[in-house]
Structures are given as C-alpha cells and as structure tokens.
Design a protein around this motif. Structure first.
Motif, PDB file in Angstrom:
ATOM      1  N   LEU A 108       4.905   8.586  -4.255  1.00 24.54           N
ATOM      2  CA  LEU A 108       4.782   8.316  -2.826  1.00 24.54           C
ATOM      3  C   LEU A 108       5.547   9.371  -2.049  1.00 24.54           C
ATOM      4  N   GLY A 109       4.916   9.959  -1.055  1.00 28.04           N
ATOM      5  CA  GLY A 109       5.569  10.969  -0.247  1.00 28.04           C
ATOM      6  C   GLY A 109       4.805  11.263   1.022  1.00 28.04           C
TER       7      GLY A 109
ATOM      8  N   ALA B 128       0.154   8.483  -2.359  1.00 17.29           N
ATOM      9  CA  ALA B 128       0.700   7.453  -3.227  1.00 17.29           C
ATOM     10  C   ALA B 128      -0.283   7.219  -4.365  1.00 17.29           C
ATOM     11  N   LYS B 129       0.264   6.795  -5.486  1.00 18.99           N
ATOM     12  CA  LYS B 129      -0.576   6.501  -6.647  1.00 18.99           C
ATOM     13  C   LYS B 129      -0.308   5.056  -7.082  1.00 18.99           C
TER      14      LYS B 129
ATOM     15  N   ILE C 149      -5.862   5.559  -5.822  1.00 24.02           N
ATOM     16  CA  ILE C 149      -5.569   6.724  -4.977  1.00 24.02           C
ATOM     17  C   ILE C 149      -5.304   6.229  -3.567  1.00 24.02           C
ATOM     18  N   PHE C 150      -4.305   6.849  -2.899  1.00 21.90           N
ATOM     19  CA  PHE C 150      -4.053   6.557  -1.495  1.00 21.90           C
ATOM     20  C   PHE C 150      -3.558   7.839  -0.841  1.00 21.90           C
ATOM     21  N   LYS C 151      -4.345   8.402   0.076  1.00 22.27           N
ATOM     22  CA  LYS C 151      -4.000   9.636   0.774  1.00 22.27           C
ATOM     23  C   LYS C 151      -4.312   9.468   2.253  1.00 22.27           C
ATOM     24  N   GLY C 152      -3.540  10.192   3.085  1.00 22.21           N
ATOM     25  CA  GLY C 152      -3.859  10.066   4.487  1.00 22.21           C
ATOM     26  C   GLY C 152      -3.014  10.918   5.400  1.00 22.21           C
TER      27      GLY C 152
ATOM     28  N   SER D 168      -8.724   6.029   0.163  1.00 25.09           N
ATOM     29  CA  SER D 168      -8.054   5.181  -0.812  1.00 25.09           C
ATOM     30  C   SER D 168      -9.068   4.562  -1.754  1.00 25.09           C
ATOM     31  N   GLU D 169      -8.636   4.434  -2.997  1.00 22.54           N
ATOM     32  CA  GLU D 169      -9.369   3.685  -4.014  1.00 22.54           C
ATOM     33  C   GLU D 169      -8.356   2.756  -4.660  1.00 22.54           C
TER      34      GLU D 169
END
Length: 987
Positions: free
Chosen positions: A256-257, A282-283, A288-291, A309-310
């Motif tokens: 996470l960052g 974040a994983k 998957i989580f990106k933004g 995100s998935e």
C-alpha cells in the motif's frame, strides 16, 4: 459573587532565592500552580472574556517616559499540574477542552526579549458545531522553546518536537503580528503518524491488524496573517511499503502506498484549495487496487478520479473480520476515469484503458451475501454499470432470493450535477422484471395472512421514470417537483387469479398541485383510464391543517367485468347474480372541495357524471349528476341528485344529521324523491340466493299458514332510536310485476318518540284509487303496532292481489277473488320486527262492496261439489257483495249477506280462524237442489263438470215464496264436515 469564575487554582507556590532576599532582591524563581481550571470564551463580536476582565482604567499619575526602571524576570521553573483549560469560540462553535497533566516551563524576561522553554504532557479534546471524532481525547506532548523580540514583535521558534499519541512532528519557524513562517515535518517514518490522526474507535479496530511501513509528512505555513487573511499552506504526505495483516486469519493487504499534496492555492482560501492523492496502490490478497484522486475548489469541488480495482469480496470480508461480511463472496471489478478537471494530465500507464466516452465501468460477478436481520441470502448477483458522458447507466443487475429471481436496469442522466448539487434537470429511470416472485418466501407472513403466504407472481415487469431537478431530488419540500411515470406494468397472480397488464401512469407535481394525466391499464379483459388532480396537496403534510384542498377525477372503462376483479373468496360478498356481470362504457366524473381550519370544516362533492350499461342485468345508467355535502355541523346533504337508471328517472334531495346538537334539533331531516317513471321490476332484476335444483313442482295451495316465531328472531332494527325525518315521494308512474301505480304521493314523518306518522299515501292502482293515513308505533320494539285507515274506490281485486298476496295477510284467499272493490278499512295491526303482521293480534273493520265478482277455487264451494252437478263450483260469479267484515282475535267474522250468483240465490254467513278452521252457514233455495235429485246429491264426481263452464247469475224473485235448505260447513279445507239443518227465520 455570581457565575463561574474565569480561573481558579487550589494551590499556588512561589519560590525565592535566599541570597536574593538578603540582597533585598525579591525575584521569584519558581511558581507552581496545582488543581485548578481556566475558562476562556471568545464572543461573536471578537471580544475575549479573559482579556476584557483585566482591562483596568488607570486612576494614578502616569510613569515618566524616561523611567529607567524596566521589569526584569528570571523564572527558572513554572510548573502547572492537574489544570483543566477550556476554550469556546462563539463565532465558529469550536470547543477545546484540555487537561494539563504537567507542564514545566522556564521563563525569562528583560527589556528586550521574552524567552520561554516548555515541556508538557496533556490531553486535548476538540469538537465543533457538528461534532467530530477526529481529535477526541488525544495525548499531546511537546518540547518547545521560543523567544519573543519585543521591539520587532516577533516570536522565533527554534526546532522543537510535538508528539501526538505515538506520532512525532518537528516544528520551527517565525511568527509575528502580521506574518507567519512555519515548517512542520514528521520525524518518524512509521504508521504512528497516520494512526495518531484517526478517531479512537477506528484505532481500536485497527488494533486487530499487524502493520508496518513508511509514512511521511511535511509542510509549510507562510505568509501574511490578519482578520480575513490566511497564509499559504502547503503539505506533502504519503506512505510507502505499508502492509496490514489480520492477526487471527492469514489475510493481508500489501504494497500500500501513495503520494499526497495539499495547498490552499494562490488566494489562500477554500476556493483555490487543491488536494492530490496520486499513485495509490494496494494489493488486497490476489486482487488489484490502483487510483488517482484530485479535487480543486473546496466550495464547489471539481473532481478527477481514476480508479482500477479487482477485488475478491470473500477476501475483503475475511480481512475486515466483520461477522456479517464474512459470508460475502464474489468478484468485483471497477474501472473509473471520472474527469471534471480537463486541463490536468497525470500518468495513467498503470491503469486499465476504458472505451472512448466511458468514464466508469463496474462489473460484479457471482456475488452472494446475507442482509443483516433478513432470513434469506442474496445469491448469484451479477451487475454491470457504466458512466458515459456523465450519465450513469445500470445495464443490468440480476440476482436470486430463495426461489424468486429479479432482473433490473436503470439510469441517472447527470451524475456530476447530483454530486455538486447543481440546480440542473435530472432524469432517473428504472425497470425491473421477474419470472417468478414467491411472496411467502420473500416476506414471512404470519397465520393471519394465509392467502398472501401462498401468493406467487409470474411474468412481473415494471418501468419507472422520474424527471425533476437535482435540487428537488435532494431537497423535496415535501414532494419533489417533476413528472413521475409508470410504464408497462405486468403481473400475473396465482391466488388472486388475474393478470395486470399494460398499466401506465403519469403524475405531474408542481408547487401546489398533483396532477394525474394518465393512469390506465387492464385487469384480464377489464380496462380503465383515470385522470385526476389534487390541488393544494401541501395541506396533507401539515400536522395542523388549514386551508382548502380539491380532489377531482375522471374515470372511464369500456369494459368492467366483476369476474375480472374478484377471486373465489370475493364471491361471498357479492350476490351470485352479479358474479359475471359486466359494465360497459362506464364514466365517473366528480370533484370534491375540502376545507380545514385547524380542524375539519366541510367537504363538498359535485358529481358531474355517472353513466354506464350493465350486460347481465340490462340496465343503462346515464346522466347522474348532483351534489353531496358534509360539514362539522354533522349534516349529510344530498342536493338535487338526478339521473336515469334504465327506464327509471329520479330527482333526489336529502338532509340527515349524524350527530346530536341543539342546532340539529331545530332542523328536521328529510328525504324527497321525485320521478316520472319508477320501474321496480327492472331495478330489482337480480337474485341474492343460490338457484335450487329443479324438482317436482310443489302442490298448489290456496292458503298459507305462517309461523310467527320465525319473524321475531334476528336483529331488530327498531331498537335503534328514531330521529326526526320527513319523507316526501312524488312519482307519476310505478311498474311492479303486472301492477302499475300512477300518481303516487306520500308524505311520511318519522318522530323521535319512535313513531312514524303516515300523513298521506295516495295512488291510482288496479284501475281505481287507494288512499291511506295511519300511525306506526315502535315505542316498544318488541310490540310494534300500525293503526291505519284505508280508502278504496273501484279497485280491480284481481290486479291488486298480485301485489299483496305475499304480505303475511294469509287469511286472504290468494287468487280466489275477482271483482271491483270499493270501501273503507280501519285496522289496528300488531307486527313482527320484520313487519310481518301478527294476525292473531290484529283488529280490522272492513266496510266493503265488491261488484261483478268471481270466486275461484273457493274452499267452501269446493266442499259442496256434490250438490250442484250441473254447476261449475270452481268459478262462482256474483253481481254485488256488500258487507261489514270484522277481523278480531284471529277470526274473520262474516255477517249474513245475500249473493246473487251463478249457483243461484244464496245467503252466506259464518267465520274463519287463522288455524284455517271454518264454520259457514249457507241458505240455498230448495229448487236449486231438486234440479239434480236427492238420490245423486252426494254420488256425483266433481270432474264431470266442465271447469271452464261459465254459468249465468240467478236472481231471487221477491214476489214468490222461496223454500231454503240450510247447510253448515265446518272443519278445514283439507278435512271438512257438511250437515243439513232446519231453516232459520228470515227477517
């Protein structure tokens, strides 16, 4: 002393140096304050109570300007222990409560500067008008030093440390009266900096996770300050390589960052403020989580949001450790590229690409979860939705609950307008369908709803649409203004064995009225269309209603079938003859005005039209109009209700009081009915009873003996108190069976003393005229009496008895008598509660004359069939019958009367009782008997005479002496005795 003190302490210690005292220098070196409290308030006008309290006006001479004695202080220690400090800002509502556990301060002051060195430990609690949990009960420690330059009026802060909970920040800079230059930086790269900022309840929740990672924070506050002037604020923050792991289960969010930035912009206010959160990664497990997130202008936010995100929802539920979420499963995929800020470019290489024009896309697969408190799980939910050009389109949402399935679609025309609460038009559309909805599964019905628990709806479909504005949708007052539509509603029911189809509705709502421009549909083969309006609908949302409101509607139906509307259970509430009734061309139109003045005042309904045609009972209703009113005076008033039902026309007026008041006692209730034609046969063309199975025809009887006890059972309507009520009837023609009544006039008055006075009932009937007056007495509901006087003139009995042969007067020989009747009848009749006469307690005097008469199947004559072989005893004709009959104690007394008949000249007298026993005396001329011979007097059979034979009337010759034979007939029509007696003397 009144009120709460601004400050107070329990203990105050002041320490001095002994050498200083010996040198006569009284400098305090140590001050200790313990166990106290301080309250500071800033008023709405900007005044501070603590400062105002210490403003003293000088009354002594001023010190010389060149005085060389300057105040000099050198405090080694100032210690505050167990002090509560509170601050209230009256302008913003900000509240700060601080508990000082210990503050240790060194303080030095001379003519040029003030120096302070502080080491503290305290707890701070900050709330606002709307309250917040962000800075509630936070532990705050700080080590700070400061030097104040009196000449420059500037405070210098060398590097110092502020510790909030477990987070540590470095602070340094310069603050003056009109300028500030501060720098703040997080000096420990761990998660404590982040955890220190969260509310206490969130911190407790996060305690169930192991965590690590680097968090950074730094910023500046620099620029001019003053009233309405804010300095520049810029902060950088973020985290790297942060991970959280549930301590009880191996579920971990890793890597996470993000990097963040905040500034209040060029104008140093909320309008130019910006918040950037970039490269958020974040994983969550294998997901998957990106933004990226950017917001500009905090007063009217402009948003840029990119998200991909998935997520495996089972992992999310298990990771969060929330019991209700642990049973959730499914896959969710969200891809968002929502841009309101078009002039910004940020890296997008790591995010998935969307189709041109698509701003967001959501996909949910195989979602399963339980709703807290609901008995069935939601299964197999699949969702697909997207936002394109600001329009949210829910392409599909499908799921199952128990054995029921649901499929829905929807759309919102302008999502950004909703988010920004802009006053723009917005349209919301929604549709749903289902192959099967089992209500007993979806809702847990108790034993009081056995039918609903078995109900199943198949082929369900509905479409909904609402056109309004964002303002109205978010802030309805009390209803959102706009147009609401229902389209293509279809539902087929199992227990209610009918299908609703092609239901459509359109409702328009404005400031004061609610208008239904169309509400139409079909139930099986029945169709309907309704239009209407409700003016001043706001009154129905007020707790105290005051004003006028109006309801109007127009209902039409080409075909309205009873069997399309009711179920098998409904049959018991409707007469069987109407189960399959069908109405065509139905039209109802009405308007109602209702007034309130804190309480209900009145309702005024105007019927513009009622019309239609019945098929099974071929009656046409047309042109029904009128007015019905009801007010707080408790009067129902029907004013000129006119119309036509089949061949019957009517004009009806009525007033009836539903309550008791002095005003009502002075105003009589009334019912007034006028008609040119009243066809009772047509109106009463129905059957309330089941049809019996056809069988042998019942034996014909000439008389009927009633069972009086049956009439006295059941509900007695005469137990209800009477009210003053006048009835006036004026009908030109009445048709009932084969009977025609003409020029019917009635004036009847009901009284509160439980009596009904018949002032006048008059009519032309059966070729003659009848008039009646009387008094009905119901003072004792168990003993009802009717005293009457009846006048008859030239009434055809054969036509009259068709009407009256079933009115309980069973002593009359039904269909036995024909002729023209005139006379007067005075009677005193006891009646049962169902208005059946109690003949055993009835008295009547009948002064009658019957001309051109005929006796048909008269019992006493049938008993003498053997005397008159060549005569037709089933049809005995006579010219005139005059007598005064008396009915008393259940016995009809017939004085001696002379009859010139087709049998010959006869004298008749006698009596007959209600038990059907009779005792008749007949005097028959001997000549009539000798014609058939004494030998065959009792040996002939009745059937040898032609029943259709009409014999001529024979008259007595007064100039000749006539010998008579006296015959006595006694017994009953079924068992009788005939005896010969001596001749009685005649006068």
């Amino acid at each position: 002393m009144q009120g709460q003190p601004l400050y107070q302490v329990e203990r105050l210690y002041v320490g001095f140096s002994l050498p200083d005292i010996l040198r006569q220098r009284y400098n305090a070196r140590i001050i200790v304050l313990a166990n106290g409290r301080v309250h500071v308030a800033r008023y709405a006008n900007g005044d501070v109570d603590l400062i105002k309290a210490h403003e003293f006006k000088s009354t002594g001479p001023a010190a010389p300007a060149d005085s060389s004695e300057d105040l000099s202080l050198d405090l080694k220690k100032i210690i505050l222990k167990n002090i509560d400090v509170s601050y209230l800002d009256g302008m913003s509502g900000l509240k700060v409560n601080t508990h000082i556990d210990r503050i240790k301060t060194a303080f030095a002051m001379d003519s040029a500067r003030i120096a302070i060195d502080m080491d503290s430990k305290l707890e701070i609690d900050i709330t606002g008008k709307s309250d917040t949990t962000l800075f509630r009960h936070k532990q705050l420690n700080f080590k700070l030093a400061a030097v104040y330059d009196k000449q420059q009026k500037q405070l210098t802060l060398p590097p110092g440390t502020i510790r909030l909970e477990q987070a540590s920040l470095q602070l340094q800079g310069v603050v003056s009266e009109h300028f500030v230059d501060l720098k703040v930086k997080g000096d420990k790269p761990d998660l404590n900096l982040l955890l220190a900022m969260v509310p206490a309840n969130v911190a407790v929740m996060l305690d169930k996770y192991r965590h690590d990672g680097r968090v950074f924070f730094d910023g500046i506050i620099k620029g001019a300050i003053g009233k309405g002037i804010m300095p520049l604020m810029e902060f950088n923050f973020g985290c790297e390589n942060v991970w959280f792991q549930n301590k009880k289960i191996d579920r971990k969010v890793d890597q996470l960052g993000f990097k963040g930035f905040y500034t209040n912009g060029a104008a140093h206010n909320l309008q130019t403020s910006e918040l950037h959160i970039l490269n958020f990664n974040a994983k969550p497990g294998s997901g998957i989580f990106k933004g990226n997130f950017v917001m500009k202008n905090f007063t009217d936010p402009q948003i840029l949001m990119q998200l991909y995100s998935e997520l495996n929802l089972r992992f999310v539920g298990e990771f969060l450790g929330i019991k209700d979420l642990e049973q959730i499963s499914g896959e969710i995929k969200l891809n968002m590229n929502f841009r309101e800020i078009v002039d910004m470019r940020i890296p997008e290489e790591s995010l998935a690409k969307l189709k041109d024009g698509v701003q967001s896309e959501l996909t949910v697969k195989n979602l399963e979860f339980r709703i807290p408190g609901y008995h069935l799980p939601v299964r197999n939910m699949n969702v697909h939705a997207q936002i394109r050009q600001g329009r949210l389109q829910l392409d599909s949402i499908a799921f199952r609950i128990g054995s029921s399935d649901i499929l829905a679609q929807g759309a919102v025309s302008d999502v950004p307008a909703l988010f920004h609460q802009q006053d723009k038009p917005v349209a919301v559309n929604f549709s749903a369908s289902s192959k099967r909805l089992q209500l007993g599964e979806l809702y847990k019905f108790d034993s009081t709803h056995p039918i609903l628990s078995k109900e199943v709806i198949t082929g369900f479909n509905i479409g909904l649409a609402f056109e309004t504005s964002v303002k109205e949708l978010l802030h309805p007052n009390p209803l959102p203004k706009g147009t609401f539509k229902v389209e293509k509603l279809y539902a087929k029911f199992q227990q209610y064995p009918h299908a609703l189809h092609d239901f459509n509705a359109a409702v328009m709502i404005n400031d004061t009225s609610l208008r239904v421009s169309n509400f139409s549909g079909n139930i099986d083969s029945t169709s309907f269309a309704l239009k209407g309006r409700l003016n001043n609908y706001l009154i129905w949302f007020d707790k105290i209603k005051k004003g006028n409101t109006e309801v109007a509607f127009d209902f039409k139906s080409d075909r309205l079938a009873v069997n399309d509307l009711i179920s098998e259970r409904g049959h018991k509430f409707i007469p069987q003859g109407y189960w399959y009734e069908e109405a065509n061309n139905v039209w109802l139109r009405s308007k109602m005005s209702i007034k309130y003045d804190t309480v209900f005042k009145r309702i005024d309904a105007r019927i513009a039209n009622i019309s239609g045609t019945l098929k099974q009972h071929p009656i046409k209703v047309e042109n029904v109009t009128g007015r019905i009113r009801y007010g707080n005076n408790r009067f129902i008033v029907v004013d000129t209700l006119t119309g036509k039902v089949g061949r019957t026309d009517f004009n009806l007026n009525m007033r009836y009081a539903t309550g008791k008041s002095k005003r009502q006692l002075k105003r009589s209730n009334y019912f007034r009915f006028k008609s040119d034609m009243l066809d009772i046969d047509e109106l009463m063309n129905y059957d309330f009873s089941d049809h019996p199975v056809a069988g042998a025809a019942p034996a014909r009887r000439t008389t009927v003996k009633e069972n009086d006890s049956l009439h006295a059972t059941g509900f007695n309507v005469f137990n209800i108190p009477f009210s003053e009520f006048e009835t006036q009837v004026d009908v030109k023609k009445i048709k009932y069976k084969k009977l025609w009544l003409k020029n019917v006039l009635a004036n009847i008055h009901m009284r509160e003393d439980q009596k009904i006075k018949v002032d006048t009932i008059a009519m032309n009937i059966a070729g003659g005229h009848i008039a009646m007056r009387g008094m009905f007495n119901a003072a004792d509901p168990k003993k009802l009496y009717f005293r009457s006087g009846i006048y008859l003139k030239n009434v055809d009995i054969s036509k009259l008895l068709i009407k009256f042969d079933n009115f309980g007067q069973d002593f009359v020989l039904n269909n036995n008598l024909k002729g023209i009747l005139s006379g007067n009848i005075k009677s005193y009749v006891r009646m049962h509660p169902d208005l059946t006469p109690v003949l055993s307690e009835t008295e009547s005097q009948m002064d009658i004359e019957i001309t051109n008469g005929t006796l048909l199947d008269f019992g006493p004559m049938q008993a003498m069939a053997g005397y008159f072989k060549d005569k037709n005893l089933r049809m005995v004709r006579f010219d005139t019958l005059r007598n005064k009959l008396t009915l008393k104690n259940g016995t009809l007394v017939i004085p001696n009367m002379n009859i010139n008949s087709s049998l010959g000249y006869i004298e008749v007298s006698g009596n007959q009782s209600l038990d059907m026993s009779m005792n008749y005396y007949l005097r028959i001329p001997m000549k009539m008997v000798t014609q058939v011979g004494f030998q065959a007097l009792f040996g002939r059979k009745q059937e040898e005479v032609n029943v259709d034979q009409v014999d001529e009337i024979e008259y007595r010759d007064k100039d000749k002496k006539v010998r008579f034979m006296n015959i006595n007939i006694s017994g009953t029509p079924d068992k009788y005795k005939i005896a010969l007696k001596k001749a009685k003397k005649t006068s």
